[in-house]
Enzyme design. Sequence first.
Site, short mmCIF file in Angstrom:
data_model
loop_
_atom_site.label_atom_id
_atom_site.label_comp_id
_atom_site.label_asym_id
_atom_site.label_seq_id
_atom_site.Cartn_x
_atom_site.Cartn_y
_atom_site.Cartn_z
N ARG A 21 0.82 -1.21 0.00
CA ARG A 21 0.00 0.00 0.00
C ARG A 21 0.85 1.26 0.00
O ARG A 21 1.81 1.37 0.76
CB ARG A 21 -0.93 0.01 1.21
CG ARG A 21 -1.97 -1.10 1.10
CD ARG A 21 -2.84 -1.17 2.32
NE ARG A 21 -3.69 -2.37 2.25
CZ ARG A 21 -5.00 -2.38 2.49
NH1 ARG A 21 -5.60 -1.28 2.85
NH2 ARG A 21 -5.68 -3.50 2.41
N SER A 137 -21.12 -14.44 14.70
CA SER A 137 -20.53 -13.29 14.02
C SER A 137 -20.84 -13.33 12.52
O SER A 137 -20.67 -14.36 11.87
CB SER A 137 -19.01 -13.34 14.26
OG SER A 137 -18.36 -12.28 13.62
N SER A 189 -19.41 -1.34 4.76
CA SER A 189 -18.88 -0.16 4.08
C SER A 189 -18.26 -0.40 2.71
O SER A 189 -18.04 0.55 1.97
CB SER A 189 -17.84 0.51 4.97
OG SER A 189 -16.68 -0.29 5.01
N HIS A 217 -20.63 3.12 10.00
CA HIS A 217 -20.86 3.81 8.71
C HIS A 217 -22.26 4.38 8.59
O HIS A 217 -22.70 4.72 7.50
CB HIS A 217 -20.53 2.88 7.54
CG HIS A 217 -19.07 2.59 7.47
ND1 HIS A 217 -18.18 3.44 6.85
CD2 HIS A 217 -18.33 1.60 8.01
CE1 HIS A 217 -16.96 2.96 6.98
NE2 HIS A 217 -17.01 1.85 7.68
N THR A 245 -18.55 5.26 15.75
CA THR A 245 -17.30 6.02 15.72
C THR A 245 -17.62 7.51 15.74
O THR A 245 -18.70 7.92 15.31
CB THR A 245 -16.45 5.69 14.48
OG1 THR A 245 -15.20 6.40 14.58
CG2 THR A 245 -17.13 6.13 13.20
N LYS A 248 -16.02 9.22 11.55
CA LYS A 248 -16.47 9.20 10.16
C LYS A 248 -17.60 10.22 9.98
O LYS A 248 -17.32 11.38 9.79
CB LYS A 248 -16.82 7.75 9.77
CG LYS A 248 -15.54 6.91 9.74
CD LYS A 248 -15.71 5.42 9.54
CE LYS A 248 -14.34 4.72 9.65
NZ LYS A 248 -14.43 3.27 9.65
N THR A 278 -4.81 6.29 27.86
CA THR A 278 -5.14 7.69 28.11
C THR A 278 -6.43 8.11 27.40
O THR A 278 -6.68 7.69 26.28
CB THR A 278 -3.97 8.58 27.66
OG1 THR A 278 -2.83 8.24 28.45
CG2 THR A 278 -4.27 10.06 27.84
N THR A 363 -8.96 -6.14 1.95
CA THR A 363 -10.14 -5.37 2.34
C THR A 363 -11.39 -5.93 1.66
O THR A 363 -12.46 -5.98 2.25
CB THR A 363 -9.94 -3.88 1.99
OG1 THR A 363 -8.70 -3.44 2.55
CG2 THR A 363 -11.05 -3.01 2.53
C1 LIG Z 1 -13.54 2.28 10.42
C2 LIG Z 1 -14.32 1.17 11.08
C3 LIG Z 1 -14.18 0.92 12.44
C4 LIG Z 1 -13.13 1.58 13.27
O1 LIG Z 1 -13.49 2.88 13.60
P1 LIG Z 1 -12.32 3.96 13.84
O2 LIG Z 1 -12.98 5.01 14.64
O3 LIG Z 1 -11.86 4.38 12.50
O4 LIG Z 1 -11.24 3.25 14.60
C5 LIG Z 1 -15.03 0.01 13.04
N1 LIG Z 1 -15.96 -0.67 12.32
C6 LIG Z 1 -16.09 -0.47 11.00
C7 LIG Z 1 -17.13 -1.23 10.26
C8 LIG Z 1 -15.26 0.44 10.32
O5 LIG Z 1 -15.37 0.59 9.01
#
Ligand SMILES: *Cc1c(COP(=O)(O)O)cnc(C)c1O
Length: 422
Positions: A21, A137, A189, A217, A245, A248, A278, A363
């Site tokens: 990459r 899963s 995603s 996502h 998250t 994103k 932390t 991926t």
């Molecule tokens: C990006 C991603 C994560 C991780 O989230 P980050 O905040 O980027 O560490 C978890 N689950 C999925 C499906 C993701 O695409």
Amino acid sequence: MDYRATFQAAVDRLKDERRYRVFCELEREAARFPHAGRRDAAGERRPVTIWCSNDYLGMGRHPEVIAAMQDAAGRFGAGAGGTRNISGTSRAMVELEAELADLHGKEAALVFTSGWISNLAGISTIAQLLPDCLILSDGLNHNSMIEGVRRAGCERKVWRHNDVAHLEELLAAEPRERAKLIVFESLYSMDGDIAPIVAIADLAEKYGAMTYIDEVHAVGLYGARGAGVCERDGVMDRIDVIEGTLAKGFGVLGGYIAGDAALIDAVRSHAPAFIFSTALPPAVCAAARASIRLLKQRPDLRTAHQRQARMTKHALAAAGLPVMENPSHIVPVFVGDAETCKAASDLLLERHAIYIQPINYPTVPRGTERLRITPTPLHDDAMIVTLVEALVDVWTTLGLPLTPAEPAAAGCALPELKRAAE
Ligand SMILES: *Cc1c(COP(=O)(O)O)cnc(C)c1O
């Protein structure tokens, strides 16, 4: 032991398999997103338009989010000062967790340094606290969930992606009293497909299982207040743990889980990845909270996002580009070969100043390599037209097939786009 040669060989293997990459060095411009600068191989700065950011709504450059971050940094400083136990629990963090619990209609939420860590810590800790837990899963779960399942160390079964009949088969084979944890995503995603969440919640109820969903996502992007697909589908209260998250759709950094107070307290008290790391700085917490609060009141941004994604899909399909069908904001364009995918991405960048990185194995499965396009509300119609023209040029240059869609389907999108572009 020749340490250096060993590491070099590890890299060379990836290069041989065309899996090595290369990063694209970008300088995002807050005031002009998705326009940015890019450093080319010679260190020269060139303009580029980003078409593959997971900052889906451009919240990372929203003036109110930036102001919240600057204000908090000015008042509280740059760092958190320690783990949550040792001087790292800030007012901004407490407010952020309350905001998240409210967003998902749950009693409590717990913030981690990333979504990746929240899945690793959340899934493994919950499963470890349940005696003789069986984890079920989904076959296409994200790496962070797989790592959480592995770390749990309990028995696990993988159900075929989005296949509720297979999931039911596995559930039915277990005694009802056995602890079971179903882990899955709401929106996958890479393909942009959406899980049958209601059906999964029904099965969980029928067989006495707990449910854990990754809405990474979807948070900020779906539902009346941006809580995700569970909110949109009216099943938030039927899913036990919602993970998301802050990096994103919300455009900042961090991850979290939301659920019952007892469960959240148990994870807070047992997860090493939470206890010994932390905390996020107050400025990051404040910015994330500002973004969440803003998006709770901005369904118009979600509508604009969906519109631009839909328009992009229509326009690409009308021009004959192989858009992979899905019901979400993700726009995957099929290539099917790692080297061609990389070549397409390189051409887009060098000839058209458009950045869309190649998505290759691991991926996505080999033979399904693709370009993954993520339009934001800030990608206007004129930019979509430019993108389509650039991709058609790349496809033609590389000798890839163009198969225009039905004229009827094409007609509904293109004239509308062109008018808007003028
Ligand atoms: C990006 C991603 C994560 C991780 O989230 P980050 O905040 O980027 O560490 C978890 N689950 C999925 C499906 C993701 O695409």
